[in-house]
Design a protein around this motif. Structure first.
Motif, PDB file in Angstrom:
ATOM      1  N   UNK A 314       1.372  72.943  52.133  1.00 19.54           N
ATOM      2  CA  UNK A 314       1.099  71.659  51.493  1.00 19.54           C
ATOM      3  C   UNK A 314       2.100  70.600  51.950  1.00 19.54           C
ATOM      4  N   UNK A 315       3.360  71.002  52.057  1.00 20.63           N
ATOM      5  CA  UNK A 315       4.395  70.056  52.482  1.00 20.63           C
ATOM      6  C   UNK A 315       4.132  69.581  53.913  1.00 20.63           C
ATOM      7  N   UNK A 316       3.760  70.489  54.789  1.00 16.39           N
ATOM      8  CA  UNK A 316       3.449  70.105  56.162  1.00 16.39           C
ATOM      9  C   UNK A 316       2.269  69.144  56.220  1.00 16.39           C
ATOM     10  N   UNK A 317       1.248  69.394  55.371  1.00 17.37           N
ATOM     11  CA  UNK A 317       0.078  68.510  55.341  1.00 17.37           C
ATOM     12  C   UNK A 317       0.457  67.118  54.846  1.00 17.37           C
ATOM     13  N   UNK A 318       1.316  67.057  53.841  1.00 14.35           N
ATOM     14  CA  UNK A 318       1.746  65.765  53.306  1.00 14.35           C
ATOM     15  C   UNK A 318       2.597  64.998  54.317  1.00 14.35           C
ATOM     16  N   UNK A 319       3.437  65.707  55.062  1.00 13.51           N
ATOM     17  CA  UNK A 319       4.231  65.048  56.098  1.00 13.51           C
ATOM     18  C   UNK A 319       3.333  64.484  57.196  1.00 13.51           C
ATOM     19  N   UNK A 320       2.258  65.200  57.518  1.00  7.56           N
ATOM     20  CA  UNK A 320       1.292  64.693  58.502  1.00  7.56           C
ATOM     21  C   UNK A 320       0.595  63.441  57.978  1.00  7.56           C
ATOM     22  N   UNK A 321       0.306  63.431  56.672  1.00  4.55           N
ATOM     23  CA  UNK A 321      -0.314  62.245  56.070  1.00  4.55           C
ATOM     24  C   UNK A 321       0.623  61.047  56.159  1.00  4.55           C
ATOM     25  N   UNK A 322       1.909  61.267  55.949  1.00  6.28           N
ATOM     26  CA  UNK A 322       2.885  60.188  56.100  1.00  6.28           C
ATOM     27  C   UNK A 322       2.840  59.588  57.502  1.00  6.28           C
ATOM     28  N   UNK A 323       2.858  60.446  58.489  1.00  6.38           N
ATOM     29  CA  UNK A 323       2.823  59.969  59.873  1.00  6.38           C
ATOM     30  C   UNK A 323       1.515  59.239  60.179  1.00  6.38           C
ATOM     31  N   UNK A 324       0.425  59.741  59.608  1.00  5.59           N
ATOM     32  CA  UNK A 324      -0.873  59.096  59.820  1.00  5.59           C
ATOM     33  C   UNK A 324      -0.884  57.686  59.240  1.00  5.59           C
ATOM     34  N   UNK A 325      -0.326  57.525  58.042  1.00  2.00           N
ATOM     35  CA  UNK A 325      -0.280  56.202  57.419  1.00  2.00           C
ATOM     36  C   UNK A 325       0.551  55.225  58.233  1.00  2.00           C
ATOM     37  N   UNK A 326       1.643  55.706  58.818  1.00  2.00           N
ATOM     38  CA  UNK A 326       2.467  54.844  59.656  1.00  2.00           C
ATOM     39  C   UNK A 326       1.707  54.418  60.907  1.00  2.00           C
ATOM     40  N   UNK A 327       0.975  55.368  61.503  1.00  5.22           N
ATOM     41  CA  UNK A 327       0.193  55.049  62.696  1.00  5.22           C
ATOM     42  C   UNK A 327      -0.904  54.039  62.362  1.00  5.22           C
ATOM     43  N   UNK A 328      -1.563  54.214  61.220  1.00  6.10           N
ATOM     44  CA  UNK A 328      -2.604  53.271  60.801  1.00  6.10           C
ATOM     45  C   UNK A 328      -2.014  51.892  60.534  1.00  6.10           C
ATOM     46  N   UNK A 329      -0.836  51.848  59.937  1.00  9.44           N
ATOM     47  CA  UNK A 329      -0.190  50.566  59.665  1.00  9.44           C
ATOM     48  C   UNK A 329       0.125  49.824  60.962  1.00  9.44           C
ATOM     49  N   UNK A 330       0.642  50.561  61.958  1.00 14.13           N
ATOM     50  CA  UNK A 330       0.961  49.939  63.242  1.00 14.13           C
ATOM     51  C   UNK A 330      -0.303  49.408  63.920  1.00 14.13           C
TER      52      UNK A 330
END
Length: 424
Positions: A314-330
Motif C-alpha cells: 500500500x505504501x509503495x502504491x501511495x508513493x507512486x500516486x504522489x509521483x503521478x500527481x507531481x507529473x500531472x501538475x507539471x
C-alpha cells in the motif's frame, strides 16, 4: 452558442448611417422590456450561477461529510465493558447456577499516533474537496460569462440585421419608383425583393438565437428564461492587466488540487506506516467468585501475530500516486502556460482588428455605400455593384461585432485558465 460569422446581413444606406454607428460603436445591449424588470449585468449572472447552480450544491453536503469524518477520525477506540457470566457445575439453590463467576474487563488500544494520522488524512480529504469546488465554480463562472457575451453579441447582430432589413425595404421602394418612371428595370426590382426576403430570414434566425441564449443563460441558475441583460462589449481589458497571469496561475485551484492530492497521499502513507505493526491490546478488570464472595484484580496483554511490513504494498502504491500527481501538475502547468500565450496573442490580434475596422475599413465602406447609392440613382452605377458594396459594409460591421465578442471571450478563457475571478 457560437458567434455568427457569416456575412448574410443587410446593406446600409445613408439614411440609417447614424443609427448604424450607434448600434456598432455604442454596443450596449438593453432590452425593450428593461423597464418591466431589472436587467442583469455580467457580474449579476456569475453571482447567481455560483449561488444556485445545481452542480455546486453537492459540495455543501461534501463539506458536512468532511466535518463528520474529521470528527470521527479523532475518536479513539471506545472503552469495552464486558460482563461475562460463567456457569460452574455444582449443586445449590441457584437453579443450576449454584456456582457463578463474573468478570468485568476494560480494554483499550494504544493508538494516539494512529488518531493523529487519521485526522491528518481526513483534513487533507476535506481540503481536496474544497479545491475541487473552487475549480468547478471557476469553470461554471467562465461558462456563464461566455454565454452572456455571446448573447450580447447576438443582440448587436440583431440590431444590425434589423437596420439592414429596413435599408433593404427602402432600396426596394426606390427601385420600384424608378421602374415606374422607366429609369430602372424589372430585374433590379426582383433582386431587391429577394434581398429583402433574405434579410427578413436573418432577423428571424437571430431572434431565435437570442431567445435560445437567454434560456441557456437562465438555466445556469435555474431562473426565468425571460431575462433582460445589459452590458457593453467596448469594455475590453488593458494589456497591463494581462501581465500578471503567471502569478495568478501559480494560485490556480487546479494546481493547488495536485498539491493537495500529494499531501493526502503523504498523510495516507504516514497512517499506513503507524498501522503497519499490529497493535498490542491491554485488558484489565476485576473477577468475582460468587461462591466464595471474593474479588480479584486481573490484567493481561494481547500480542497479535502478523507481519510487521504488511502495508508495504500500500505504501509503495501511495508513493507512486504522489509521483503521478507531481507529473500531472507539471504537464498541466506547461499546457496551460502555452494556452495562455496563445490567448494573449489572440487578444492583441482582435485589438488590431477592432482598430483597423473602426478607423479605416468601415468609414471607407460607408462613404463608398453613399457614393454608390447616389451613382445608382443617377443611372451611372449598376444595382449589382451597389449591392456588392452594401454587402462588403455589412460584412465589415459584422466582423467588428465578432472581434469585440472574441476579445471578451478570450479574456474570460484567460481568467478561467489563470484562476482569476470572472468579472466585467
Amino acid at each position: 452558442m457560437p458567434i455568427r460569422s457569416d456575412t448574410r446581413k443587410k446593406p446600409t444606406c445613408n439614411r440609417f448611417k447614424t443609427k448604424m454607428k450607434l448600434a456598432l460603436l455604442g454596443l450596449v445591449a438593453v432590452s425593450s422590456g428593461a423597464f418591466a424588470q431589472p436587467s442583469l449585468s455580467l457580474n449579476d449572472a456569475v453571482s447567481l450561477t455560483l449561488a444556485q447552480h445545481p452542480q455546486l450544491k453537492k459540495y455543501a453536503y461534501q463539506r458536512e461529510a468532511a466535518k463528520g469524518m474529521m470528527q470521527q477520525a479523532g475518536v479513539s477506540t471506545p472503552v469495552n465493558i464486558n460482563l461475562d457470566v460463567e456457569d460452574v457445575i455444582g449443586t445449590g439453590s441457584y437453579s443450576g447456577l449454584s456456582a457463578m463467576q463474573t468478570t468485568l474487563s476494560i480494554s483499550w488500544l494504544l493508538e494516539d499516533e494512529i488518531l493523529k494520522s487519521r485526522v491528518k488524512v481526513a483534513g487533507e480529504q476535506a481540503q481536496a474537496s474544497d479545491l475541487a469546488r473552487q475549480g468547478e465554480a471557476l469553470d461554471l463562472a467562465a461558462e456563464t460569462a461566455a454565454i452572456f457575451i455571446t448573447l450580447l453579441a447576438q443582440k448587436e447582430q440583431l440590431k444590425l440585421a434589423k437596420l439592414a432589413e429596413a435599408q433593404a425595404k427602402k432600396v426596394l421602394e426606390n427601385i420600384t419608383v424608378r421602374m415606374k418612371a422607366g429609369k430602372s428595370n424589372l430585374v433590379d426590382q426582383l433582386r431587391a425583393k429577394a434581398a429583402l426576403s433574405q434579410k427578413a430570414l436573418v432577423v428571424e434566425d437571430l431572434n431565435h438565437e437570442v431567445k435560445a441564449s437567454r434560456a441557456q443563460l437562465a438555466a445556469q441558475w435555474q431562473g426565468d428564461a425571460d431575462i433582460q441583460i445589459s452590458g457593453s462589449l467596448q469594455d475590453i481589458p488593458s494589456i497591463e492587466a494581462l501581465n500578471a497571469t503567471d502569478e495568478k496561475l501559480k494560485n490556480h485551484p487546479r494546481l493547488k488540487t495536485f498539491a493537495a492530492r500529494q499531501r493526502l497521499a503523504q498523510a495516507e502513507i504516514a497512517l499506513a506506516k503507524v498501522t503497519e505493526e499490529p497493535a498490542w491490546k491491554i485488558n484489565t478488570g476485576f473477577k468475582r467468585n460468587e461462591q466464595l464472595n471474593d474479588f480479584a484484580f486481573t490484567v493481561g496483554i494481547s500480542i497479535p501475530f502478523g507481519s510487521e511490513n504488511r502495508n508495504q504494498g500500500k505504501i509503495l502504491a501511495l508513493q507512486a500516486q504522489q509521483n503521478e500527481q507531481q507529473a500531472q501538475a507539471d504537464a498541466w502547468y506547461q499546457g496551460i502556460s502555452t494556452r495562455i500565450l496563445l490567448l494573449t496573442h489572440k487578444l492583441k490580434h482582435n485589438r488590431h482588428v477592432i482598430q483597423g475596422l473602426g478607423s479605416e475599413t468601415i468609414p471607407t465602406l460607408e462613404l463608398a455605400n453613399v457614393k454608390a447609392g447616389q451613382a445608382y440613382r443617377t443611372g451611372s452605377y449598376s444595382y449589382t455593384d451597389w449591392y456588392a458594396v452594401q454587402q462588403e459594409l455589412l460584412a465589415a460591421q459584422t466582423k467588428l461585432i465578432t472581434a469585440y465578442a472574441n476579445i471578451h471571450l478570450n479574456k474570460i478563457e484567460l481568467e478561467r485558465l489563470t484562476g482569476a475571478s470572472i468579472s466585467h
